[in-house]
Design an enzyme around this catalytic site. Sequence first.
Site, PDB file in Angstrom:
ATOM      1  N   HIS A 202      -1.024 -12.246   0.428  1.00  0.00           N
ATOM      2  CA  HIS A 202      -1.875 -11.083  -0.030  1.00  0.00           C
ATOM      3  C   HIS A 202      -2.472 -11.734  -1.326  1.00  0.00           C
ATOM      4  CE1 HIS A 202      -2.119  -6.435  -0.737  1.00  0.00           C
ATOM      5  NE2 HIS A 202      -3.351  -6.987  -0.787  1.00  0.00           N
TER       6      HIS A 202
ATOM      7  N   PHE B  15     -21.678   3.558  -1.064  1.00  0.00           N
ATOM      8  CA  PHE B  15     -22.657   3.579   0.131  1.00  0.00           C
ATOM      9  C   PHE B  15     -22.201   4.726   0.906  1.00  0.00           C
ATOM     10  CE2 PHE B  15     -22.898  -1.098  -0.732  1.00  0.00           C
ATOM     11  CZ  PHE B  15     -24.315  -0.928  -1.446  1.00  0.00           C
TER      12      PHE B  15
ATOM     13  N   TYR C 248       0.744  -1.260   0.084  1.00  0.00           N
ATOM     14  CA  TYR C 248       0.017  -0.089  -0.094  1.00  0.00           C
ATOM     15  C   TYR C 248       0.873   1.304   0.012  1.00  0.00           C
ATOM     16  CZ  TYR C 248      -3.800  -3.018   1.069  1.00  0.00           C
ATOM     17  OH  TYR C 248      -4.740  -4.131   1.160  1.00  0.00           O
TER      18      TYR C 248
ATOM     19  N   GLY D 125     -18.433  -0.600  -0.430  1.00  0.00           N
ATOM     20  CA  GLY D 125     -18.592  -0.776  -1.855  1.00  0.00           C
ATOM     21  C   GLY D 125     -17.550   0.593  -2.410  1.00  0.00           C
ATOM     22  N   ARG D 126     -16.350   0.719  -1.846  1.00  0.00           N
ATOM     23  CA  ARG D 126     -15.491   1.533  -2.078  1.00  0.00           C
ATOM     24  C   ARG D 126     -16.312   3.058  -2.207  1.00  0.00           C
ATOM     25  NH1 ARG D 126     -10.938  -1.318  -3.531  1.00  0.00           N
ATOM     26  NH2 ARG D 126     -11.294  -3.638  -4.181  1.00  0.00           N
ATOM     27  N   GLY D 127     -16.892   3.260  -1.338  1.00  0.00           N
ATOM     28  CA  GLY D 127     -17.733   4.521  -1.181  1.00  0.00           C
ATOM     29  C   GLY D 127     -19.074   4.815  -1.634  1.00  0.00           C
TER      30      GLY D 127
ATOM     31  N   SER E 214     -13.739  -3.631   1.844  1.00  0.00           N
ATOM     32  CA  SER E 214     -14.468  -2.775   1.159  1.00  0.00           C
ATOM     33  C   SER E 214     -16.076  -2.923   1.370  1.00  0.00           C
ATOM     34  CB  SER E 214     -14.037  -2.991  -0.492  1.00  0.00           C
ATOM     35  OG  SER E 214     -13.067  -2.596  -0.889  1.00  0.00           O
ATOM     36  N   PRO E 215     -16.541  -3.110   2.593  1.00  0.00           N
ATOM     37  CA  PRO E 215     -17.970  -3.155   2.929  1.00  0.00           C
ATOM     38  C   PRO E 215     -19.038  -2.255   2.569  1.00  0.00           C
ATOM     39  CG  PRO E 215     -16.728  -2.757   5.020  1.00  0.00           C
ATOM     40  CD  PRO E 215     -15.560  -2.797   4.065  1.00  0.00           C
TER      41      PRO E 215
END
Length: 330
Positions: free
Chosen positions: A124, A210, A56, A206-208, A203-204
């Site tokens: 990973h 929601f 990252y 949805g990558r933003g 990503s719960p």
Amino acid sequence: MQKRPLGSDGLMVGAVGLGCMSFAGFYGATDITESHATLAKAMDLGVDFLDTSNVYGAGKSEEVIGAFLKDHPNFFKIATKGGIKREPGATERTFDNSEAYLRGELEKSLKRLGVEYVDLYYIHRQDQSRPVEEVVETLVKFKKEGKIGGFGFSEISPATLRRAHAVHPVMAVQSEYSIWTRLPELGMVQACRELGVTFVPFSPVGRGIFSRKPLDPSTFSDSDFRKNNPRFVEPNFSHNMKAIEPFNALAADKGVSPATLAIAWVLAQDGDMIPIPGTRSADHMQECAEADAMNLTATDLAEIEKILPLGFAHGARYSHNQLWGTAVYG
């Protein structure tokens, strides 16, 4: 913050964790001050499980966390990852699960984090040229040496998990999982439950997608993952935004943000799941943590299922370049 088990050895962490990929700028520019404010807020809220990776920002996320840990030791449980190899100038990423490579990367991760030990170390991505049983033997060595508390795998199959677990108990499996990404329901969630392996959804939200504030892809920077992601480009994006309007209205009726409701949905799927929403914002951290206080009923879950049925999302999870190129997202 309620506690949930991480693995089967008695380690307990907050039900909502924090994914730290955005500390490296994957969703727009940020700085260490903003990231540290988010970590401080996490502490205040009882969010004590951090997830990062050596790739990252080429170690930047780990360095940011390490700088914070100098003044705030012994609160967070740390998970990091290794196994993705990014050669300078390469157009495609490769995977290396050899003992020599993993050991070298783990040592660098520990140095950046400023610790001698991490609670959880993930592979990973799996190196298909190497039997998973051999990889597990390497990870067991790291555990015996006191460098890691347990190990896990990111984005593997249920069959591979079973093979790995037969050699030594696996602590956790991490995969993308949310209301609009439900592939793990086809065996992985069930396998984790059967084996006593913690399932960690990344990503719960949805990558933003929601989020309280409507997204505008025209504002995405060139470095933003979503810039060229199939679900965030037209015509898919408009279809997806239209689909979630009733969900956003339901969240408003309940007095919470869409992100809070989306994470609460994940928490309600299994009492042992530990979602790790990613954010670099203290305010968003507050919204994420508030999901812990929501207790969705069977009626609530049925209503959400009616609004956003299985498979509603338009577009693939990744573009070809995101799946096979040098970038790392998750």
